[in-house]
Motif scaffolding. Sequence first.
Motif, PDB file in Angstrom:
ATOM      1  N   GLU A  46       0.822  -1.200   0.000  1.00  0.00           N
ATOM      2  CA  GLU A  46       0.000   0.000   0.000  1.00  0.00           C
ATOM      3  C   GLU A  46       0.859   1.253   0.000  1.00  0.00           C
ATOM      4  OE1 GLU A  46      -2.836   0.049   3.218  1.00  0.00           O
ATOM      5  OE2 GLU A  46      -3.553  -1.908   2.543  1.00  0.00           O
ATOM      6  N   LYS A 100       2.434   2.134  -3.075  1.00  0.00           N
ATOM      7  CA  LYS A 100       1.520   2.753  -4.034  1.00  0.00           C
ATOM      8  C   LYS A 100       1.167   4.178  -3.655  1.00  0.00           C
ATOM      9  CE  LYS A 100      -0.989   0.010  -6.756  1.00  0.00           C
ATOM     10  NZ  LYS A 100      -2.317  -0.358  -7.207  1.00  0.00           N
ATOM     11  N   GLN A 108     -14.365   6.688  -3.703  1.00  0.00           N
ATOM     12  CA  GLN A 108     -14.868   5.413  -4.200  1.00  0.00           C
ATOM     13  C   GLN A 108     -13.690   4.708  -4.856  1.00  0.00           C
ATOM     14  OE1 GLN A 108     -17.888   4.218  -3.735  1.00  0.00           O
ATOM     15  NE2 GLN A 108     -17.241   2.315  -4.683  1.00  0.00           N
ATOM     16  N   ILE A 109     -13.291   3.615  -4.239  1.00  0.00           N
ATOM     17  CA  ILE A 109     -11.989   3.075  -4.573  1.00  0.00           C
ATOM     18  C   ILE A 109     -11.878   2.523  -6.002  1.00  0.00           C
ATOM     19  CG2 ILE A 109     -10.127   1.864  -3.412  1.00  0.00           C
ATOM     20  CD1 ILE A 109     -12.521   0.797  -1.543  1.00  0.00           C
ATOM     21  N   VAL A 110     -12.835   1.763  -6.360  1.00  0.00           N
ATOM     22  CA  VAL A 110     -12.619   0.692  -7.323  1.00  0.00           C
ATOM     23  C   VAL A 110     -12.204   1.099  -8.738  1.00  0.00           C
ATOM     24  CG1 VAL A 110     -13.582  -1.583  -7.670  1.00  0.00           C
ATOM     25  CG2 VAL A 110     -14.787   0.045  -6.237  1.00  0.00           C
ATOM     26  N   ASP A 111     -11.403   0.274  -9.293  1.00  0.00           N
ATOM     27  CA  ASP A 111     -11.258   0.130 -10.738  1.00  0.00           C
ATOM     28  C   ASP A 111     -10.849   1.348 -11.522  1.00  0.00           C
ATOM     29  OD1 ASP A 111     -13.868  -2.274 -10.873  1.00  0.00           O
ATOM     30  OD2 ASP A 111     -11.734  -2.533 -10.748  1.00  0.00           O
ATOM     31  N   GLU A 119      -7.962   1.456 -12.963  1.00  0.00           N
ATOM     32  CA  GLU A 119      -7.223   0.926 -14.100  1.00  0.00           C
ATOM     33  C   GLU A 119      -8.134   0.323 -15.173  1.00  0.00           C
ATOM     34  OE1 GLU A 119      -3.108  -0.252 -11.987  1.00  0.00           O
ATOM     35  OE2 GLU A 119      -5.012  -0.580 -11.012  1.00  0.00           O
ATOM     36  N   PRO A 120      -9.048  -0.547 -14.755  1.00  0.00           N
ATOM     37  CA  PRO A 120      -9.958  -1.057 -15.769  1.00  0.00           C
ATOM     38  C   PRO A 120     -10.727   0.067 -16.476  1.00  0.00           C
ATOM     39  CG  PRO A 120     -10.134  -2.345 -13.797  1.00  0.00           C
ATOM     40  CD  PRO A 120      -9.196  -1.202 -13.504  1.00  0.00           C
ATOM     41  N   GLN A 121     -11.020   1.094 -15.713  1.00  0.00           N
ATOM     42  CA  GLN A 121     -11.741   2.197 -16.320  1.00  0.00           C
ATOM     43  C   GLN A 121     -10.921   2.833 -17.421  1.00  0.00           C
ATOM     44  OE1 GLN A 121     -14.785   2.730 -15.837  1.00  0.00           O
ATOM     45  NE2 GLN A 121     -14.732   4.304 -17.399  1.00  0.00           N
ATOM     46  N   GLN A 156      -8.688   1.471 -19.097  1.00  0.00           N
ATOM     47  CA  GLN A 156      -8.688   0.549 -20.232  1.00  0.00           C
ATOM     48  C   GLN A 156      -9.983   0.645 -20.998  1.00  0.00           C
ATOM     49  OE1 GLN A 156      -8.172  -3.340 -18.734  1.00  0.00           O
ATOM     50  NE2 GLN A 156      -5.932  -3.203 -18.707  1.00  0.00           N
ATOM     51  N   SER A 157     -11.031   0.838 -20.246  1.00  0.00           N
ATOM     52  CA  SER A 157     -12.338   0.773 -20.882  1.00  0.00           C
ATOM     53  C   SER A 157     -12.468   1.816 -21.981  1.00  0.00           C
ATOM     54  CB  SER A 157     -13.427   0.973 -19.840  1.00  0.00           C
ATOM     55  OG  SER A 157     -13.640   2.349 -19.627  1.00  0.00           O
ATOM     56  N   GLY A 209     -10.732   0.536 -24.842  1.00  0.00           N
ATOM     57  CA  GLY A 209     -11.411  -0.650 -25.365  1.00  0.00           C
ATOM     58  C   GLY A 209     -12.586  -0.312 -26.247  1.00  0.00           C
ATOM     59  N   CYS A 210     -13.394   0.634 -25.790  1.00  0.00           N
ATOM     60  CA  CYS A 210     -14.602   0.858 -26.569  1.00  0.00           C
ATOM     61  C   CYS A 210     -14.311   1.657 -27.835  1.00  0.00           C
ATOM     62  CB  CYS A 210     -15.668   1.547 -25.707  1.00  0.00           C
ATOM     63  SG  CYS A 210     -15.156   3.131 -25.096  1.00  0.00           S
ATOM     64  N   GLY A 241     -13.016  -0.830 -30.223  1.00  0.00           N
ATOM     65  CA  GLY A 241     -14.042  -1.796 -30.594  1.00  0.00           C
ATOM     66  C   GLY A 241     -15.015  -1.130 -31.504  1.00  0.00           C
TER      67      GLY A 241
END
Lengths: 557, 220
Positions: B185, B188, B203-206, B208-210, B212-213, B216-217, B220
């Motif tokens: 931790e 980081k 709000q912790i989450v995601d 990194e995936p975001q 990427q998203s 990605g789109c 795509g």
Amino acid sequence: MKLDLPQSNKPGQHFCSIQVTSENGALCIINPLFLHEHGDSWLTHNQAKEKRKSVPWISGEGQEEIRLGPPAEDDIQDGHLSNPDKPTNVCEDSCMEEPKVVVTKDEHLNACCKSQENQSTPKLLRKSVIRLHSDPKRENMVEINETQTSDNILIERNKTLRLSRERKSALLRHRVSWIQEEDILKTVLKKANSDTSLSSSDSFLLPPPPELDSVSISSVEEEGDRCSLRPKRHHSHGLGDIVRHSLLAVSTALTGLVSPEKHLGNRIQQLAEDPSSYLGGIVQTFTIQLQKRSVVYLSSTEMLQALRQLLTNSKNHLLERNETLEILERQEIEEFKIASVIESSLYKCVLKPLQSAIYCQLLEMHNKDGSLEMLLDNQKKMKKWSLSDQKPRAGMPGLATMEKIKQRLAHMHKAYSPEKKIRHLLKVCKHIYESMEASSGKKEAFGADDFLPVLINVLLECDLTCVQLDVEYMMELGDPFQLQGEGGYYLTTLFGALYHISTFNTVSRQLSVEAQNSIRQWQRRRTIHHKQTFRKSNQLNEKMSEKYASLLALESS
Amino acid sequence: MAAGGGGGAGGSKTYSFKVVLLGEGCVGKTSLVLRYCENKFNDKHITTLQASFLTKKLNIGGKRVNLAIWDTAGQERFHALGPIYYRDSNGAILVYDITDEDSFQKVKNWVKELRKMLGNEICLCIVGNKVDLEKERHVSIEEAEAYAESVGAKHYHTSAKQNKGIEELFLDLCKRMIETAQVDERAKGNGPSQAGGARRGVQIVDDEPQAQSAGGCCSG
């Protein structure tokens, strides 16, 4: 819709009645005995609830009035679009219907339904619901007379509709159960979990949240022995159906049938079907691409990961929408639950329509790369060997249990939701453990040393083609957070067992396991400290990918 | 540690750790973990609980820990399946039987493999089980402890039969995994001192995936 509660406050007034008038003039009368029994707080309580729930999804339409009917037009449309003739989920269907029915005294229902629900629990009975569908053009007025016998609960008072005993017995089969209170819902779901879970302890680190479907018990109670709870499709015709629909609609209104979760699910479905929305755009583009095969994937994993990425992107998008934030603000759905509600809804609108296309392409790919052939060949070889060479300490399941296991695997193959597939898998494992116990004669707890060999031997008797596809499907498409607990463990074990079979008697086992690892970049998703190790695992993957590349070079030379 | 324990931040956080159990068949892996999770060893207990996958909830100095313990099949023919189990583990418990020299050799092999595949991020525990059979000991204590130290692992002596040393083993492992997680931790940039206030609002989450998203789109 206006509410008229004329005499409900008078104590001892048993024969008062509540008249509920809907916007189109339909009149509903509620059995006073019900009031006597339960008071009238339930009515106002639910209305308040209903109103609250309806707000996010209706736009300026009758918001100031208490709504007893279907909560929103969205749902009506939605239901029609998604399932015009397949009432797979009664809750959903109910949304399509106009609000023209009546709630009756529980006990009446109980008496009526008794014949079929001996096995069910009383709690569930209390929430029993009958749907009554009536022609929207007709004036709808239904009344319940407290003097009627238990056989005659309902009389629709317009010209034609009168229920005879025979009809009722037909319609009763359409009864669905509804759970109103959260605690009951929890009890049922908890029970289902412990059913599914191999141990009775809380061994899911993250208990799998219920799918949207599981709002109706029918989907939670998977076993045939409780089949009476499941609405049967082939009965949904004719008068019985009409009655059923309308009744359910009313109970929808009165019990707040459309839960916030269901609402959100419907809304997501609606968005996914609307090409002009962001969600609809990406979902439909992907669907078309996959079905028309306009994108060529190098491997099955690549395809599935692209699909998973779509699910993740959609989920993140939905989590950030104002509508979602509003739901959280009003605490209609708890924060820890909302992601899984969204996830399940996405399974429904993305994976359900694509499932057969996915299987089809996976099958093709594995036929092409020869992996399936290898697996099936080795299956035959090992079957011969297993007779002499490998004897697991605890015995194989008997024929009857094997049959159950095969059926369960068939269910697993049919399910489109990765989460449901995993539940089926856990049941399979449970069957295996049970027969291990039975054959070893003592109630000992088995570890992996005992379990894995038996699992492998069981698999040798099964349709490995389907199992292989399912494993891949679950591993790559499942929600990473749900793969951390027991489900993740047994999925890993199943994967290991299949891998063991497919590499049976080959030399470079260990190296090619590394190769497998590199292909399945599972760390990224399965890591317990999801984000913390994100970078770490990527590095690891890179390392592994290099290894795999050199391996491939070796193998091909 | 002091910072993490002192602040409300440390107390409110729940750690989830995955621990993998490795070791030859018959060294007592299953008994060990069963003993720990259920504290039942003898056959008098009728249990339907299976021991392949177990969980345990702990509270260590105000930090909640969810432990998921993954058992592996110890037979040699399943050795190749190791990586799919130990992947993304926070800790590994490598069990040998003190009366069985071979089983100690197996542990050494596992250690090599784990260090090679996962580096130093995984907390290793080497466990000499069956100390109730001290008379039949074939693995010397000194050798085992020296080896453990040389590979950065900790050594423990246990007896599943007599319920010896097991609590300590898991408690110690958990503390080490918490430390490792905290180091992570801090690396980081989420210093635990400030994390308390910051984390609550964020709000912790995601992230990194975001990120990427978006890519990605578009592609795509």
